[in-house]
Design a protein around this motif. Structure first.
Motif, PDB file in Angstrom:
ATOM      1  N   LEU A   1      36.578  46.100  49.060  1.00 26.22           N
ATOM      2  CA  LEU A   1      36.590  44.886  48.233  1.00 26.22           C
ATOM      3  C   LEU A   1      35.697  45.013  47.003  1.00 26.22           C
ATOM      4  O   LEU A   1      35.525  44.050  46.261  1.00 26.22           O
ATOM      5  CB  LEU A   1      36.142  43.685  49.068  1.00 26.22           C
ATOM      6  N   THR A   2      35.150  46.213  46.778  1.00 23.98           N
ATOM      7  CA  THR A   2      34.340  46.452  45.576  1.00 23.98           C
ATOM      8  C   THR A   2      35.176  46.237  44.320  1.00 23.98           C
ATOM      9  O   THR A   2      34.641  45.945  43.247  1.00 23.98           O
ATOM     10  CB  THR A   2      33.801  47.905  45.585  1.00 23.98           C
ATOM     11  N   VAL A   3      36.488  46.393  44.459  1.00 19.52           N
ATOM     12  CA  VAL A   3      37.431  46.299  43.328  1.00 19.52           C
ATOM     13  C   VAL A   3      37.201  45.044  42.494  1.00 19.52           C
ATOM     14  O   VAL A   3      37.188  45.108  41.257  1.00 19.52           O
ATOM     15  CB  VAL A   3      38.883  46.337  43.859  1.00 19.52           C
ATOM     16  N   ASP A   4      37.006  43.902  43.148  1.00 18.42           N
ATOM     17  CA  ASP A   4      36.806  42.643  42.411  1.00 18.42           C
ATOM     18  C   ASP A   4      35.588  42.710  41.490  1.00 18.42           C
ATOM     19  O   ASP A   4      35.563  42.077  40.439  1.00 18.42           O
ATOM     20  CB  ASP A   4      36.642  41.478  43.390  1.00 18.42           C
TER      21      ASP A   4
ATOM     22  N   SER B   1      40.754  50.424  34.188  1.00 20.97           N
ATOM     23  CA  SER B   1      41.736  49.359  33.992  1.00 20.97           C
ATOM     24  C   SER B   1      41.062  48.108  33.430  1.00 20.97           C
ATOM     25  O   SER B   1      41.572  47.478  32.497  1.00 20.97           O
ATOM     26  CB  SER B   1      42.424  49.033  35.325  1.00 20.97           C
ATOM     27  N   GLY B   2      39.906  47.744  33.989  1.00 18.70           N
ATOM     28  CA  GLY B   2      39.154  46.577  33.509  1.00 18.70           C
ATOM     29  C   GLY B   2      38.744  46.718  32.057  1.00 18.70           C
ATOM     30  O   GLY B   2      38.833  45.766  31.270  1.00 18.70           O
ATOM     31  N   ALA B   3      38.301  47.930  31.680  1.00 24.59           N
ATOM     32  CA  ALA B   3      37.884  48.180  30.298  1.00 24.59           C
ATOM     33  C   ALA B   3      39.060  48.050  29.334  1.00 24.59           C
ATOM     34  O   ALA B   3      38.930  47.466  28.249  1.00 24.59           O
ATOM     35  CB  ALA B   3      37.273  49.578  30.195  1.00 24.59           C
ATOM     36  N   LEU B   4      40.213  48.578  29.734  1.00 26.78           N
ATOM     37  CA  LEU B   4      41.401  48.511  28.870  1.00 26.78           C
ATOM     38  C   LEU B   4      41.948  47.089  28.765  1.00 26.78           C
ATOM     39  O   LEU B   4      42.382  46.655  27.692  1.00 26.78           O
ATOM     40  CB  LEU B   4      42.486  49.459  29.404  1.00 26.78           C
ATOM     41  N   ILE B   5      41.921  46.367  29.884  1.00 21.79           N
ATOM     42  CA  ILE B   5      42.376  44.965  29.870  1.00 21.79           C
ATOM     43  C   ILE B   5      41.477  44.122  28.966  1.00 21.79           C
ATOM     44  O   ILE B   5      41.951  43.278  28.190  1.00 21.79           O
ATOM     45  CB  ILE B   5      42.382  44.384  31.299  1.00 21.79           C
TER      46      ILE B   5
ATOM     47  N   MET C   1      41.373  40.620  42.054  1.00 23.35           N
ATOM     48  CA  MET C   1      42.008  41.872  41.631  1.00 23.35           C
ATOM     49  C   MET C   1      42.446  42.733  42.817  1.00 23.35           C
ATOM     50  O   MET C   1      43.441  43.458  42.731  1.00 23.35           O
ATOM     51  CB  MET C   1      41.064  42.681  40.733  1.00 23.35           C
ATOM     52  N   ILE C   2      41.721  42.662  43.913  1.00 28.57           N
ATOM     53  CA  ILE C   2      42.109  43.439  45.094  1.00 28.57           C
ATOM     54  C   ILE C   2      43.479  42.983  45.597  1.00 28.57           C
ATOM     55  O   ILE C   2      44.310  43.798  46.015  1.00 28.57           O
ATOM     56  CB  ILE C   2      41.035  43.343  46.217  1.00 28.57           C
ATOM     57  N   VAL C   3      43.738  41.674  45.524  1.00 30.88           N
ATOM     58  CA  VAL C   3      45.033  41.138  45.957  1.00 30.88           C
ATOM     59  C   VAL C   3      46.137  41.601  45.007  1.00 30.88           C
ATOM     60  O   VAL C   3      47.241  41.965  45.443  1.00 30.88           O
ATOM     61  CB  VAL C   3      44.997  39.598  46.033  1.00 30.88           C
ATOM     62  N   VAL C   4      45.844  41.606  43.707  1.00 26.31           N
ATOM     63  CA  VAL C   4      46.819  42.079  42.709  1.00 26.31           C
ATOM     64  C   VAL C   4      47.131  43.554  42.949  1.00 26.31           C
ATOM     65  O   VAL C   4      48.291  43.976  42.910  1.00 26.31           O
ATOM     66  CB  VAL C   4      46.278  41.864  41.279  1.00 26.31           C
ATOM     67  N   GLY C   5      46.090  44.344  43.202  1.00 22.79           N
ATOM     68  CA  GLY C   5      46.280  45.765  43.469  1.00 22.79           C
ATOM     69  C   GLY C   5      47.096  46.015  44.717  1.00 22.79           C
ATOM     70  O   GLY C   5      48.021  46.839  44.726  1.00 22.79           O
ATOM     71  N   LEU C   6      46.777  45.284  45.780  1.00 19.40           N
ATOM     72  CA  LEU C   6      47.532  45.415  47.034  1.00 19.40           C
ATOM     73  C   LEU C   6      48.976  44.986  46.854  1.00 19.40           C
ATOM     74  O   LEU C   6      49.894  45.616  47.385  1.00 19.40           O
ATOM     75  CB  LEU C   6      46.866  44.579  48.136  1.00 19.40           C
ATOM     76  N   ALA C   7      49.181  43.902  46.089  1.00 15.96           N
ATOM     77  CA  ALA C   7      50.538  43.424  45.822  1.00 15.96           C
ATOM     78  C   ALA C   7      51.347  44.506  45.116  1.00 15.96           C
ATOM     79  O   ALA C   7      52.509  44.758  45.466  1.00 15.96           O
ATOM     80  CB  ALA C   7      50.493  42.162  44.961  1.00 15.96           C
ATOM     81  N   SER C   8      50.746  45.163  44.133  1.00 16.77           N
ATOM     82  CA  SER C   8      51.436  46.226  43.394  1.00 16.77           C
ATOM     83  C   SER C   8      51.824  47.381  44.306  1.00 16.77           C
ATOM     84  O   SER C   8      52.955  47.876  44.263  1.00 16.77           O
ATOM     85  CB  SER C   8      50.537  46.738  42.258  1.00 16.77           C
ATOM     86  N   VAL C   9      50.868  47.814  45.148  1.00 19.14           N
ATOM     87  CA  VAL C   9      51.123  48.940  46.055  1.00 19.14           C
ATOM     88  C   VAL C   9      52.200  48.585  47.073  1.00 19.14           C
ATOM     89  O   VAL C   9      53.143  49.352  47.307  1.00 19.14           O
ATOM     90  CB  VAL C   9      49.822  49.363  46.770  1.00 19.14           C
TER      91      VAL C   9
END
Length: 308
Positions: free
Chosen positions: A34-37, A190-194, A209-217
């Motif tokens: 969950l560090t992703v967030d 990704s955060g820097a580019l966004i 963001m972790i939920v968005v990432g999981l949704a994509s995968v």
């Protein structure tokens, strides 16, 4: 509508880099990170602050990646050396990063309007989309190549069966730390580019963001499959694009408002998780019915032969 779809594809490509990072921990390492967030916002904060202080956007982006790598390494160390549960390690680092990000920014948000970013030289010529596509393809190919190296294979083996790989003399602690670091480095990129694409960075831009990432995968795997590493990373990239297109279309419907984005994300993830299970269950029922019918037919045929 066409502009909305193009915008969704562009965003999907930028978020695809984060999805690749989530794929490393979620699928390869089987690590609930969950560090992703926190690291997503860290990447945006470092890049934005350095750019506003006159540093080159490219150097600022590299510094953002370094920040993500460091955040991931801290999570990995908490789990492997501190013997803290993986999920709890990520939560602790996520909470710590919220304060760290506020310190980096110095205020809740930083605007990049009027500042040069990595996209500035390409915005007028209209090749920004092409640049983003090339960047994502290069990152995907580099990740695929890394996962085929000895270290990459050890990383994959650690997620599959850590006990077995330890019996061969591999240091699973090191591979875990490297994997989580690499994951959060991609997330921070990704955060820097966004942040540069949207011209601002916010201390809470990483929430969910972790939920968005999981949704994509998950969406990518459900639609495109994931039998090989090449196919799995491609599925993560395409899943991110599909997710963004679905969100863009849904937000144009009368039922949803812009503030419903998090709810919409949760609904999409739930559908993506439940749908394969329902399909599997329906296939099993259909197979069971077919077998029962075949068995009954065989028994009936046998009964007729006995009467004869």
């Amino acid at each position: 509508m066409g502009d909305a779809i193009l915008g969704a594809i562009e965003l999907g490509l930028l978020y695809a880099i984060m999805a690749l990072g989530v794929y490393i921990t979620f699928r390869i390492l089987d690590f609930p990170d969950l560090t992703v967030d926190g690291s997503f916002a860290t990447g945006g904060a470092i890049a934005s602050v350095m750019i506003t202080h006159g540093y080159s956007p490219w150097i600022s982006t590299l510094a953002a990646i370094a920040g993500g790598l460091l955040a991931g390494a801290c999570t990995g160390l908490l789990h492997t050396k501190g013997k803290i549960n993986g999920l709890l390690s990520g939560i602790l680092m996520m909470i710590a990063l919220y304060t760290i990000n506020l310190r980096i920014l110095g205020k809740p948000n930083v605007s990049l309007r009027g500042s040069d970013t990595v996209f500035t030289p390409f915005s007028e010529s209209g090749i920004m989309m092409l640049l983003i596509i090339i960047a994502v393809i290069v990152i995907k190919i580099l990740l695929d190549s890394f996962l085929r190296t000895d270290l990459g294979l050890a990383l994959r083996a650690t997620g599959d069966n850590a006990r077995m790989i330890r019996s061969f003399g591999a240091h699973t602690d090191n591979t875990t730390i490297i994997g989580v670091s690499l994951s959060n480095g991609l997330v921070a990129l990704s955060g820097a580019l966004i942040a540069q694409q949207s011209s601002f960075a916010d201390s809470s831009m990483g929430v969910g963001m972790i939920v968005v990432g999981l949704a994509s995968v998950i969406i990518g795997e459900a639609i495109f499959g994931a039998r090989t590493v090449f196919q799995a990373t491609l599925a993560a990239v395409l899943g991110s694009i599909v997710y963004r297109i679905v969100v863009a279309i849904a937000l144009r419907l009368e039922w949803f408002e812009a503030s419903d984005l998090k709810l919409l994300t949760a609904i999409i993830v739930i559908i993506a998780l439940v749908l394969p299970t329902v399909q599997r269950s329906m296939k099993q029922r259909s197979l069971a019915k077919r077998r029962s019918a075949e068995l009954l037919a065989a028994m009936s045929q046998k009964g007729k032969e006995v009467k004869r």
